[in-house]
Structures are given as structure tokens and as C-alpha cells.
Design an enzyme around this catalytic site. Structure first.
Site, PDB file in Angstrom:
ATOM      1  N   LEU A 375       0.825  -1.209   0.000  1.00 41.79           N
ATOM      2  CA  LEU A 375       0.000   0.000   0.000  1.00 41.79           C
ATOM      3  C   LEU A 375       0.854   1.252   0.000  1.00 41.79           C
ATOM      4  O   LEU A 375       0.404   2.318  -0.415  1.00 41.79           O
ATOM      5  CB  LEU A 375      -0.907   0.008   1.238  1.00 41.79           C
ATOM      6  CG  LEU A 375      -2.286  -0.633   1.112  1.00 41.79           C
ATOM      7  CD1 LEU A 375      -2.950  -0.700   2.476  1.00 41.79           C
ATOM      8  CD2 LEU A 375      -3.162   0.130   0.148  1.00 41.79           C
ATOM      9  N   VAL A 501      -9.658   6.922  -1.190  1.00 45.98           N
ATOM     10  CA  VAL A 501      -9.043   5.638  -1.553  1.00 45.98           C
ATOM     11  C   VAL A 501      -7.756   5.386  -0.789  1.00 45.98           C
ATOM     12  O   VAL A 501      -7.169   6.299  -0.208  1.00 45.98           O
ATOM     13  CB  VAL A 501      -8.786   5.568  -3.075  1.00 45.98           C
ATOM     14  CG1 VAL A 501     -10.092   5.656  -3.835  1.00 45.98           C
ATOM     15  CG2 VAL A 501      -7.867   6.697  -3.519  1.00 45.98           C
ATOM     16  N   GLU A 502      -7.312   4.134  -0.845  1.00 46.07           N
ATOM     17  CA  GLU A 502      -6.092   3.697  -0.139  1.00 46.07           C
ATOM     18  C   GLU A 502      -6.184   4.040   1.356  1.00 46.07           C
ATOM     19  O   GLU A 502      -5.213   4.457   1.971  1.00 46.07           O
ATOM     20  CB  GLU A 502      -4.847   4.361  -0.748  1.00 46.07           C
ATOM     21  CG  GLU A 502      -4.674   4.120  -2.233  1.00 46.07           C
ATOM     22  CD  GLU A 502      -3.993   2.805  -2.551  1.00 46.07           C
ATOM     23  OE1 GLU A 502      -3.817   2.009  -1.615  1.00 46.07           O
ATOM     24  OE2 GLU A 502      -3.670   2.575  -3.714  1.00 46.07           O
ATOM     25  N   GLY A 503      -7.359   3.884   1.942  1.00 45.82           N
ATOM     26  CA  GLY A 503      -7.607   4.295   3.318  1.00 45.82           C
ATOM     27  C   GLY A 503      -8.182   5.694   3.310  1.00 45.82           C
ATOM     28  O   GLY A 503      -7.489   6.656   3.004  1.00 45.82           O
TER      29      GLY A 503
END
Length: 827
Positions: A375, A501-503
Site C-alpha cells: 500500500l 481511496v487507499e484508506g
């Protein structure tokens, strides 16, 4: 010696001992001598000496005799700690252990070694990378018509897809031995930036295969056979990858994934094999509608014990060919109306061989750690690149527009209210670029920056969102009328997507930055936690004692330094050699580093596991850490660019903003601390003379805004890799051309203005008539008149917005007439 002098001497000595964090033997000896001297030659009466000695001797014994310290103190704390330490599930543990800590640990621990930061190499592209950006990326940008992609095609046209494949844009990170470009993280970031300043759809479709996706996972964890099979195909675009993690019931809490795989025997290509039967329901998956290979995260179970005694294997990641029976792709989402390929994917009882697990059968159950480590690319490279693109485009175009657009006979960029907004755009763009470069450097140095990636993902995307809003504010109506002429609206739409996105940003700020950073960056907490989990309790107690005692010294030292720096205005803090005019910024960042270290330690001591649930408190500590990282990135960027004088106002604005943000975070933390007395006490310790930091001055902000209004080498540097069209029919090109022509005609315009002011030429005449009179009066030459005419024509064209015929809006009207019930149900 007067009592006051004696008291000051005591304070100086105690602070000095804590500052230096001397060994127990040294401070025991020094305090013993000082205590005795105060009784014999000072103002300390015998009774006072006796009381202090009674208090001091046990502390000295505990400090110098580990066996007694354990018996009387640390073993008891060990038992209490074991009972009170909140349970940590497997997902949390793997997330905590994934990735690396880097420069942020120095900042968190209160005593950053600035020479370590300054010794890092200057980020730079290779000759090959630069050539690719100057040629292939430039050519692709010139081919793209983002308005048509969004409002006519609903996708990138075939020639754009073909160019992306042929030029290996999908293989930016794939090594050359597999047919990829083998570029650095810096090049990856820069390519995405340039594409995003032209087309967010092209940028997203390019960056996803190069960040969290099959290629990244295969490079780190794939078997040799998997790499040889997939990576060449991915690099050439023969395979289109996507990665499916998020589902309707599992977003930020990926540990709650309901998607399952059951280990079983089945038939594959006519042979009986050991495999998995998968069922999933995922959404928001970029490239899923057109993917040929699907990376899938799911929970794997082995009820028949075909792999071993364990039933719940854990999160696993596999690669699935999308032509497998039962795989559903093709449907699309519409992320705020932007048509990059994004959609759901589902599967029901899809059987695949166990060999399709990334890394092979030995990697089953290790998927979450794999994902957390990978990530970092999306968080630290791709998403910050989108924010950087927003900053660069808005800096360049807003500066140009504010120079050519006039109100009350002067450029709107000369009005203080507009300058306030432009100054924010300029300062935040400078910070974004600095943080982007430092973080890309970390990745290129082999760091997997789990915490830094969260910092830049959150703060750069938030700054990008604010920059986009400020740019619209300056452009006013010119910025909100959608159409081929508008270079802001689609980026403004897309900037909000990046925060989810991505957390999602709320999760990133409230749980990840400090929640993960506190344990990973702290020099002793993780050691203490690991000691309590030791199976050998005796060994665990001994390790815990060493860590705890060192932790106490660390806590006292940071508290003393925070207090000492507060009393002296950070004069006691060291700046690196040859820091020059920015030396004070290094000292003040060091001061706030000590403040953060002390405050964070006290919070963990007082609240323990409760701090994990006090999200707003922990988020403020994360804000302080983030501000220090951004401020240090600015200083690194300044030094990497030869400390140019033109940068100084930008450095001042950025570092002062970071210091103010860090101070605000700590003050608000103290004000909202559950124990008001402790909160007030901490605030007094770290800010004994009050809160010293202020927002940048109006003059500083104005200096930044005025820099945006003129062509300069600085403008070219800070907006480098922002695509600008080269002809006047291009959205950005027409404003840039108008900007240049207006500046070229400035001298002639001033001559005409003087003649009008002196009433030689009537004010109310049209420009062409004024130019004619000016030529007759010899106020202007023919060349100057030509410059004025060209500038005026370009200026008028740059101000225009798009207009559409009523038929362009007929689709909705026709739908209402044909099926009003359908429209009503949609609404």
C-alpha cells in the site's frame, strides 16, 4: 548565595542532566554533591536535607541496582502492563509490523539528527527517465482531449489505450528484464503528475497498474514462474490488471472481508488438483471492467485440513484470470462523473488452483501483510502525485489568469484579498512538491514508508483539495463553467476522489498516522509490548525492565528539553552547520519535536489503551508529527535547490505554517485532555512563555502571490512537469499565450495609460481607436501597437467560457418525455 540563585542553580543542573540524558551513576553523583553542598554551604536546613535525602536515596538505588528495581518496581509494572495491554488482533499486528520507519522516527523521538536528512541525495531523474517524460509522456498528453473523454467517449479512445500499451506505461515499475521500463519511484511520480495535469482519467488508468496491483505484489512476493509468466505481459499491456480489496461490507476495516475461499480438491484443465473455491463481491475496483487478470484478497478456510491443522488460514491474495467460469466483470461505476475504468467484480464458487496464490501455496494466510507493505506505493507515490499535479496546474494557471484578468483597471492578482488566496496556493504547492520529492526518495532508497506514506497521502490530498477550491475562487465564473476551455473543473471533481481511496482520509488521520506511528517510531514501546508477550516470562521481565527504565529516562529528557527550549525560544536547540538563514527553522522544528515526544509519551502513560479509542486526541498528535515531516521536507527541498534567495519567502511561509499547525495540534490536545489539570500542566511545560508561533505575515503571503504573477525560473521550476498546451486552441495554452503576450505588451500598455491619464487620448474610446490616436501622436510605435492588439485579442479569448446550444442538453429532456416514471424512480 541567595536562595533564588541557589534555586536557579538547581534548575540549571537538573535540566542539564536531563538534556544530556546522562547515566544513572553520573546524575546520582552530581545530585549527591549538589545536595550536600546546599546543606553545608547553601540555604538548605538539615531537616530539609534529611527529607530530600530520604526521597533521593531510594530513587538512586532503583536507578543503579537493576535487581532491586525489578523486585520493587518493574516486575509489578510488568504484570500490570500484561493485564491492561489491549488485545491486538492479527490484522492490527500485521499492519503494525508492515513496512519501515524512516525519518519520521527521528522527528517523533524528539531529537532529530538533521545531518542525517541533509546527507540524503538530491532526488533526480535519470537521462532515460527524463527523455521518456519529455517525449512519450509529452506526446501522450498532446493526444488527450479530456473533455471528450468525459463528456463524449465515456472512456479513453483506442489510440490512447494503444499508446499506453505500446510505450509500456503499464510497466513503469516492472524491471527491464521482464520487458518493463524499470523506472524509479520518482519517475513514476513525475509521469503521473504530468498526465494528471492533462487528464485525470489517463493518470488514474496509468498509475493503478503501477501501484497497488498484481505487478507490485508479484515483484515482491511472486514465485519465479509467476513473474516470468505475468510481468512481461503486464509490461506490454497484453494483460490489464486490477486489484480487488474493497467490498460493500469491508472498506477501511479490511480485516472484516466477507469474501471467502475454501480449500478443496477440484478439476482444472482436465486434471485433479488441490485448489480453492472462491466467492466474492467487490466494488470501487479501478480497471475491473476491462481487466484480464484480477488480484483478489479473501479469507481462506481449510475445513477439511488439506493444508494442515488450522481451519482459519487468514487473508490470502491470489491472481485470477477473468475468463474463468463464474468471474463477473464489465459493469462500471461513475466516480463523480469521471469515466476512468472503475467498477464491481463478483464471483460465485470460482475454482482456481492453489498455485494461483501470489507467492504460491507457502504464502496462504499472509495476504494482509503483503497488502500493507505494498500500500505504501499507492499512498506515497500515486496519490501524492495527483495532489502535486493539482498544485502545479493551479499555481501556473491561477497566476497567469490573475495577471491578465483585470478589475478596476488593474490585474486581480494585485488585490490583497486575492493575494491571500493565491499565497495559500503558492505556499501549499511548495510544501506538496517538497514532500513529494522527499517521500519518493525514501522509496527509491528501498524504504517501505508505512507511516510517511499515510502522512503524505492524507495531508497532500487535503492540500490539493484546498488548492483546487482556492483556484476556483480566484477564477470565479471562469472556473465553474464546464467545457473544453475549462482546465480546472475536472481536476476539482477528481481531487475529492483521492481522499477516499487507499484508506479514507478520516481513517488515515485518526487511526493510522499516530496509531501506527506511536508504536513503530517510539524507541521503547514496541520493545515493552513484545517483552510482555514473551513465552519465557523471566526473560520477558528482564527485557521489560531494561526498556522501561530507558523509557523513563527518555521521557524525562524530552520533557526537560521541551521546557528548556520553551524558556529560551529554542536557542538551546542545535541547528546543523552551514544552515545559514534557515538555522532558526531547524531549531524550532527540533523544539516542537521534543514537545511532541514528551506530550505523546505522557498521553500513552496516562491513557494507555484508551488513547487508541480517543481518536481525536491521537489524531492531533499525528497532526503534529505530520507538520514536522512537511516542515523538514521543505528545508530539504530548499537545500537541494542551492538555497536560492527566491525560495526564502516560500520556506518562511511553509515552515511557519507547519510550526503553527504543530502548535495548534498540541494546544488543542492539552485543552481536550480528559484530565484538565494534566492538560494544563503539560501545556505550561511545553509552552512556558506562551504560544510563540504565528501564521505567516500578510507581507510574506503577498510576496508569494506576486511571484505567481511573473514569468521566472522559479515559476518554471515549481510548475515543472505541468503540461501546458502549445497552441491557442488548447485550454491551458490559450491562457499561457495570453499571459506571455500581456507581459510583452506591458511597456506599450503603460505608455497608452499615461497618455489617457494626461487626457491626450479619450478614455471612453474603444482600444483600437485609442491605438490609432496613439500612433498619430507618436505615443506608440507600429511594433508596440501590434503587441497591444495581439495581447488584447489573446486576453479576450482567454476570458471566454464555453457556450452550448440547447440541443446539447436534450438527452435528459428526451428521457423525461419518453419514460417519466423511470426518471421519477431515479430521482
Amino acid at each position: 548565595m541567595s536562595p533564588l540563585v541557589e534555586l536557579i542553580l538547581w534548575v540549571i543542573v537538573l535540566l542539564g542532566l536531563a538534556f544530556k540524558k546522562v547515566s544513572p551513576k553520573i546524575w546520582t553523583a552530581v545530585i549527591s554533591v549538589l545536595l550536600t553542598a546546599s546543606w553545608i554551604w547553601g540555604n538548605l536546613p538539615f531537616l530539609g536535607f534529611l527529607i530530600l535525602a530520604i526521597l533521593f536515596v531510594p530513587i538512586a538505588i532503583l536507578a543503579n541496582r537493576p535487581e532491586l528495581r525489578r523486585q520493587w518496581f518493574s516486575d509489578r509494572v510488568f504484570e500490570l502492563f500484561r493485564k491492561r495491554l489491549p488485545p491486538m488482533n492479527q490484522t492490527e499486528r500485521e499492519a503494525l509490523e508492515a513496512g519501515d520507519v524512516w525519518w519520521e522516527a527521528e522527528l517523533f523521538q524528539g531529537k532529530p539528527n538533521w545531518n542525517k536528512l541533509r546527507s540524503l541525495p538530491r532526488p533526480a531523474l535519470t537521462t532515460e527517465e527524463q527523455a521518456f517524460i519529455d517525449n512519450q509522456v509529452e506526446t501522450l498528453c498532446a493526444m488527450v482531449d479530456d473533455w471528450k473523454i468525459v463528456h463524449e467517449y465515456g472512456d479513453m479512445p483506442p489510440e490512447i489505450w494503444n499508446t499506453l500499451k505500446q510505450e509500456r506505461f503499464f510497466g513503469i515499475i516492472i524491471p527491464k528484464r521482464y520487458g518493463g521500463l524499470g523506472f524509479s519511484a520518482l519517475a513514476h511520480s513525475t509521469i503521473v503528475i504530468k498526465l494528471a495535469t492533462r487528464s485525470l482519467c489517463a493518470a488514474v488508468n496509468t498509475m493503478v497498474p503501477n501501484s497497488l496491483g498484481p505487478a507490485e505484489l508479484l515483484l515482491h512476493y511472486g514465485t519465479d514462474e509467476q513473474k516470468e509468466h505475468y510481468l512481461p505481459r503486464l509490461a506490454k499491456g497484453e494483460e490489464i490488471p486490477c486489484f480487488a480489496l474493497t467490498g460493500p461490507e469491508a472498506g477501511s476495516d479490511a480485516g472484516a472481508i466477507p469474501d471467502t475461499g475454501i480449500v478443496c480438491k477440484g478439476e482444472f484443465e482436465g486434471q485433479a488438483v488441490l485448489g480453492m473455491r472462491l466467492t466474492w463481491d467487490k466494488r470501487y475496483i479501478t480497471l475491473a471492467p476491462i481487466a484480464t487478470v484480477l488480484g483478489l484478497a479473501f479469507k481462506l478456510y481449510d475445513p477439511e485440513h488439506l493444508l494442515g491443522d488450522k481451519v482459519d488460514i487468514g487473508i490470502t491474495v491470489a491472481l485470477i484470470k477473468t475468463d474463468q467460469p463464474g468471474v463477473e466483470i464489465g459493469k462500471r461505476h461513475s466516480p463523480l462523473g469521471l469515466p476512468f475504468q472503475n467498477g464491481p467484480t463478483r464471483g460465485k464458487d470460482v475454482f482456481i488452483p492453489l498455485d494461483w496464490v501470489i507467492g504460491g501455496p507457502s504464502m496462504v494466510g499472509k495476504g494482509w501483510r503483503m497488502l500493507m507493505e505494498c500500500l505504501s506505493t499507492g499512498r506515497s507515490i500515486s496519490l501524492p502525485a495527483l495532489a502535486t499535479a493539482t498544485g502545479k496546474l493551479c499555481y501556473r494557471m491561477t497566476g497567469a489568469y490573475a495577471r491578465i484578468r483585470k478589475q478596476f483597471n488593474q490585474p486581480i492578482g494585485k488585490f490583497e484579498g486575492v493575494q491571500e488566496v493565491m499565497g495559500r496556493i503558492a505556499g501549499q504547492t511548495y510544501m506538496i512538491e517538497a514532500a513529494r520529492l522527499l517521500t519518493a526518495l525514501a522509496v527509491d532508497l528501498g524504504v517501505k514508508p508505512s507511516i510517511v506514506s499515510a502522512i503524505v497521502k492524507y495531508h497532500l490530498s487535503e492540500m490539493g483539495r484546498k488548492i483546487a477550491t482556492d483556484a476556483l475562487d480566484v477564477h470565479a465564473g471562469r472556473g465553474i463553467i464546464a467545457g473544453p476551455r475549462n482546465y480546472l473543473s475536472l481536476g476539482y471533481q477528481g481531487q475529492s476522489i483521492g481522499i477516499t481511496v487507499e484508506g479514507a482520509n478520516i481513517l488515515t488521520r485518526n487511526l493510522i498516522i499516530f496509531g501506527q506511528g506511536a508504536i513503530r517510531c517510539h524507541p521503547y514501546i514496541l520493545r515493552e509490548m513484545q517483552a510482555t508477550k514473551e513465552e519465557d516470562v523471566e526473560h520477558g521481565m528482564a527485557e521489560f525492565d531494561r526498556a522501561l527504565f530507558s523509557h523513563l529516562g527518555y521521557f524525562i529528557s524530552n520533557g526537560a528539553r521541551a521546557f528548556g527550549y520553551g524558556l529560551t525560544g529554542a536557542l538551546l536547540a542545535r541547528a546543523p552547520e552551514n544552515a545559514g538563514v534557515v538555522a532558526s527553522y531547524y531549531r524550532h522544528l527540533t523544539r516542537m519535536s521534543a514537545v511532541l515526544a514528551f506530550t505523546a509519551d505522557l498521553a500513552m502513560l496516562m491513557l494507555g489503551g484508551e488513547l487508541k479509542r480517543r481518536e481525536r486526541l491521537s489524531a492531533r498528535l499525528g497532526d503534529a508529527l505530520s507538520a514536522l515531516y512537511l516542515g523538514s521536507a521543505v528545508l530539504k527541498y530548499f537545500e537541494d535547490n542551492q538555497k536560492e534567495t527566491v525560495d526564502l519567502p516560500f520556506v518562511e511561509w511553509s515552515v511557519k505554517t507547519c510550526l503553527m499547525n504543530a502548535q495548534t495540534a498540541i494546544v488543542e490536545f492539552c485543552r481536550n485532555f480528559p484530565n484538565p489539570f494534566v492538560g494544563t500542566l503539560v501545556k505550561w511545560i511545553v509552552f512556558p512563555l506562551g504560544c510563540p508561533y504565528k501564521h505567516p505575515s500578510d507581507l510574506c503571503t503577498q510576496t508569494l502571490a506576486l511571484e505567481m504573477l511573473k514569468p521566472s525560473s522559479f515559476r518554471e521550476r515549481i510548475t515543472r512537469y505541468c503540461f501546458v498546451g502549445k497552441h491557442e486552441n488548447d485550454a491551458t495554452g490559450r491562457v499561457e499565450i495570453a499571459f506571455r503576450k500581456v507581459l510583452e505588451s506591458e511597456s506599450a500598455e503603460n505608455k497608452l495609460y499615461v497618455a489617457i491619464r494626461d487626457k491626450k487620448i479619450p478614455k471612453k474610446l474603444a482600444l483600437e481607436e485609442q491605438i490609432g490616436i496613439a500612433l498619430t501622436l507618436k505615443v506608440l510605435s507600429e511594433a508596440e501597437a501590434a503587441l497591444l492588439r495581439e495581447a488584447y485579442t489573446a486576453y479576450k479569448d482567454a476570458l471566454q467560457v464555453d457556450e452550448f446550444s440547447p440541443s446539447a442538453f436534450q438527452k435528459g429532456s428526451e428521457l423525461c418525455q419518453k419514460d417519466p416514471e423511470l426518471v421519477s424512480s431515479m430521482l
